[in-house]
Motif scaffolding. Structure first.
Motif, PDB file in Angstrom:
ATOM      1  N   ILE A  74       0.825  -1.212   0.000  1.00  0.00           N
ATOM      2  CA  ILE A  74       0.000   0.000   0.000  1.00  0.00           C
ATOM      3  C   ILE A  74       0.859   1.262   0.000  1.00  0.00           C
ATOM      4  N   ALA A  75       1.822   1.338   0.912  1.00  0.00           N
ATOM      5  CA  ALA A  75       2.535   2.591   1.169  1.00  0.00           C
ATOM      6  C   ALA A  75       4.008   2.545   0.788  1.00  0.00           C
ATOM      7  N   GLY A  76       4.494   1.395   0.406  1.00  0.00           N
ATOM      8  CA  GLY A  76       5.895   1.300   0.020  1.00  0.00           C
ATOM      9  C   GLY A  76       6.741   0.590   1.065  1.00  0.00           C
ATOM     10  N   ALA A  77       7.835   0.055   0.584  1.00  0.00           N
ATOM     11  CA  ALA A  77       8.728  -0.725   1.433  1.00  0.00           C
ATOM     12  C   ALA A  77       9.371   0.114   2.530  1.00  0.00           C
ATOM     13  N   ARG A  78       9.614   1.388   2.257  1.00  0.00           N
ATOM     14  CA  ARG A  78      10.249   2.230   3.287  1.00  0.00           C
ATOM     15  C   ARG A  78       9.341   2.395   4.504  1.00  0.00           C
ATOM     16  N   LEU A 130      -4.771   3.745   5.538  1.00  0.00           N
ATOM     17  CA  LEU A 130      -3.470   3.947   4.898  1.00  0.00           C
ATOM     18  C   LEU A 130      -3.628   3.985   3.381  1.00  0.00           C
ATOM     19  N   ARG A 131      -4.447   3.106   2.855  1.00  0.00           N
ATOM     20  CA  ARG A 131      -4.700   3.083   1.412  1.00  0.00           C
ATOM     21  C   ARG A 131      -5.331   4.406   0.959  1.00  0.00           C
ATOM     22  N   GLY A 141       3.134  11.560   0.165  1.00  0.00           N
ATOM     23  CA  GLY A 141       2.561  10.992   1.380  1.00  0.00           C
ATOM     24  C   GLY A 141       3.511  10.041   2.062  1.00  0.00           C
ATOM     25  N   GLU A 142       4.213   9.236   1.270  1.00  0.00           N
ATOM     26  CA  GLU A 142       5.177   8.301   1.848  1.00  0.00           C
ATOM     27  C   GLU A 142       6.266   9.054   2.618  1.00  0.00           C
ATOM     28  N   THR A 143       6.804  10.096   2.024  1.00  0.00           N
ATOM     29  CA  THR A 143       7.877  10.867   2.662  1.00  0.00           C
ATOM     30  C   THR A 143       7.395  11.561   3.931  1.00  0.00           C
ATOM     31  N   VAL A 144       6.227  12.174   3.860  1.00  0.00           N
ATOM     32  CA  VAL A 144       5.689  12.865   5.032  1.00  0.00           C
ATOM     33  C   VAL A 144       5.332  11.860   6.123  1.00  0.00           C
TER      34      VAL A 144
END
Length: 182
Positions: A74-78, A130-131, A141-144
């Protein structure tokens, strides 16, 4: 990152055997406390815990509990990696609670999606929220979100050091190794 990548990163930070008298966690191997090892069925001496046992404990007790394969999709591996690392060092329910609090704070007073309970349970409602967040905010959004998770983790470490002065022995290392965005 996959579970294996996140696991390798955590092992690189957590090291091997430790029994520091100032560490409230007590005796640990690969960052796993004696209490946790016993909970997951390991009965041998902590110094002798095989890496494969630690890997199984981390998979079942952190990665799978926090549904991090789904989080990564959904939001990435990081984001999954950050929740794993935070959960390992603090507690899985704390990491999930940090995520829930951040998502609630980013929903524009419910205009983008409804608030969820910040109960530390990363279940279907949190994944749906989260989705919705990621669909609206995309890569920014991922970075924030990573920043918000790290900020909460950092405040947690300061509060732990203020509440228990012996934790000051570890606070610099916590920040140096854990309050980072990779």
């Amino acid at each position: 990152m996959s579970f294996q990548d996140s696991f390798d990163k955590v092992i690189g930070i957590e090291g091997h055997y430790s029994d520091d008298p100032n560490d409230a966690g007590g005796e640990t191997m690969f960052g796993i406390t004696l209490t946790t090892a016993r909970t997951f069925g390991y009965r041998g001496p902590m110094k002798d815990m095989p890496l494969a046992v630690a890997q199984d404990i981390y998979r079942r007790g952190w990665w799978d509990l926090l549904r991090l394969d789904e989080v990564a999709n959904i939001a990435g591996a990081r984001v999954a990696d950050e929740l794993f690392e935070c959960g390992v060092n603090i507690a899985p329910h704390k990491a999930a609670g940090f995520l829930q609090r951040a998502l609630n704070s980013f929903n524009q007073r419910g205009a983008h999606y409804p608030d969820i309970r910040a109960d530390g349970n990363l279940g279907p409602a949190t994944l749906a929220t989260l989705r919705a967040f990621m669909q609206r905010r995309k890569l920014a959004g991922e970075t924030v979100l990573l920043s918000a998770l790290n900020a909460q983790q950092g405040v947690y470490y300061l509060e732990r050091s203020e509440a228990r002065p012996a934790n000051e022995d570890f606070c610099f290392g916590w920040y140096a190794n854990r309050v980072t965005i990779s």
